[in-house]
Design an enzyme around this catalytic site. Sequence first.
Site, short mmCIF file in Angstrom:
data_model
loop_
_atom_site.label_atom_id
_atom_site.label_comp_id
_atom_site.label_asym_id
_atom_site.label_seq_id
_atom_site.Cartn_x
_atom_site.Cartn_y
_atom_site.Cartn_z
N ARG A 37 2.24 -0.22 -31.09
CA ARG A 37 2.53 -0.12 -29.76
C ARG A 37 1.87 0.81 -29.00
O ARG A 37 2.24 1.95 -29.01
CB ARG A 37 4.70 0.20 -29.77
CG ARG A 37 5.59 0.01 -28.77
CD ARG A 37 6.44 0.58 -29.54
NE ARG A 37 7.84 1.15 -28.29
CZ ARG A 37 8.50 1.56 -27.16
NH1 ARG A 37 7.87 3.13 -27.99
NH2 ARG A 37 8.88 0.75 -26.77
N SER A 106 11.94 -8.96 -28.71
CA SER A 106 13.00 -8.56 -28.75
C SER A 106 14.29 -8.97 -28.09
O SER A 106 14.39 -9.25 -27.46
CB SER A 106 13.16 -6.81 -28.36
OG SER A 106 11.28 -6.65 -28.83
N LYS A 135 13.26 5.45 -27.40
CA LYS A 135 13.61 3.81 -26.34
C LYS A 135 14.91 3.99 -25.60
O LYS A 135 15.84 4.64 -25.96
CB LYS A 135 13.54 2.80 -27.63
CG LYS A 135 13.93 1.86 -26.56
CD LYS A 135 14.28 0.05 -27.19
CE LYS A 135 14.29 -0.85 -26.39
NZ LYS A 135 13.00 -1.32 -25.73
#
Length: 206
Positions: A37, A106, A135
């Site tokens: 990521r 997602s 997040k």
Amino acid sequence: MNPYQLYLVTDDRQDLHTLKTVVAEAVAGGVTMVQLREKHNDVRTFIERALAVKEILQGSGVPLIINDRVDVALAVDADGVHLGQSDMPVALARRLIGQEKLLGLSIENKQQLIEAEFLPLDYLGLSAIFATPTKTNINREWGIAGLAAAVRQSALPIVAIGGINATNLDAISSTGVAGIALVSAICHAESPRAAATKLLLQRVNS
């Protein structure tokens, strides 16, 4: 084997040396999938880090998934791509990567969960189960009840992500979820290998 069982999501704020160390240790500890990521680096750096992780995973049987970027996944011949809701449309991504590679998406709300059933996906990432510092743009906190309902509803394997650690892992696992995705619990552990081993053992036994 369930490849989603213990799903490591890397921390792009860690330098390349730390990234390589974390991935190598986590895989030695039992991680079954790795998602690279990169939210804050340019494409060149993304590719450099992806190639470094791919080299570590060589021969391990652990798939390398690229977050968001289909071009990077194709450039390094990764095992798959994980898309967000604002990334390339799923159908187009599938055409580009082919049928053999893994494709995840997602899911942030119930409507997206319903729509995902009609898309050419391999798995869903349900985000976020709990609030988490990694997040910050959370649309929904699913909680245990929301996760359990999503698992019952979806025909696709679901990977839970967001605020998961040893203290809530048993409750997460009790929903029948296919996998758990972790960032801080492994990336920021004193020993990523020991953390992965302990979490996998707890996951298998819960």
